[in-house]
Design a protein around this motif. Structure first.
Motif: not given
Length: 200
Positions: A13-27
């Motif tokens: 499992l890769l645990i990915f803490f995205t940035g401010w304002g982000c959502d799943e569609y970006e990544f």
């Protein structure tokens, strides 16, 4: 916080803490052999997820997620921890977002959102054409920004420098790259001709 699982039927499992304002569609377009747990919208630090099926864990934190990941406690060993375009001390004037940058972020409007993303997040027209925009509302993003500042005040004394490696674009316009050299030392890797978003 919210979560989105990219399921590859892996025991890693890769645990990915995205940035401010982000959502799943970006990544969600990113390619990997492991399952990916995308985390975003840090209005709180609650993480409700069953980690028991996995045998190996790695962590990536991007931008504001670098702070969030540094104060979340996991009860299992994480193999590698990588910070991308961020610092655990998110609202520190030297290491994090300056007051000027905070004002810019907080005052983004529907009319200025694209200009901000093009000028601050990506470097080239080619990157811009491939850029995946968040589908979140500006109101949601502002609420998250307020929550992040509150969480930072509450958890500042608990921040831990947990990262094995850090990646920054040499032309990052949100964080002072020179100050990141002082903080991360030999762990810092600089990417030429890149700004804040390094996912291209």
């Amino acid at each position: 916080m919210k979560k989105y699982l990219i399921n590859k039927n892996s025991d890693k499992l890769l645990i990915f803490f995205t940035g401010w304002g982000c959502d799943e569609y970006e990544f969600e377009h990113l390619e990997t052999d492991s399952d990916v747990l995308l985390l975003y919208d840090y209005t709180d630090l609650n993480l409700d997820f069953d980690f028991s099926k996995y045998k190996e864990f790695n962590l990536i934190a991007f931008s504001a997620g670098v702070f969030v990941a540094s104060v979340v406690n996991f009860n299992f060993e994480i193999n590698k921890r990588i910070a991308i375009s961020g610092n655990p001390y998110l609202f520190d004037e030297k290491l994090g977002l300056s007051k000027e940058i905070q004002n810019i972020l907080y005052n983004i409007t529907e009319k200025t959102a694209d200009d901000f993303a093009r000028n601050y997040l990506v470097k080239t027209d080619e990157e811009w054409q491939s850029f995946h925009h968040s589908k979140r509302t500006l109101e949601s993003c502002k609420q998250e920004f307020d929550s992040l500042k509150n969480l930072y005040t509450i958890h500042k004394q608990n921040i831990k420098d947990i990262y094995d490696k850090a990646l920054f674009g040499k032309d990052d316009m949100l964080f002072n790259v020179s100050n990141q050299k002082d903080f991360y030392g030999k762990r810092l890797n600089l990417i030429n001709n890149a700004r804040h978003s390094l996912f291209f």
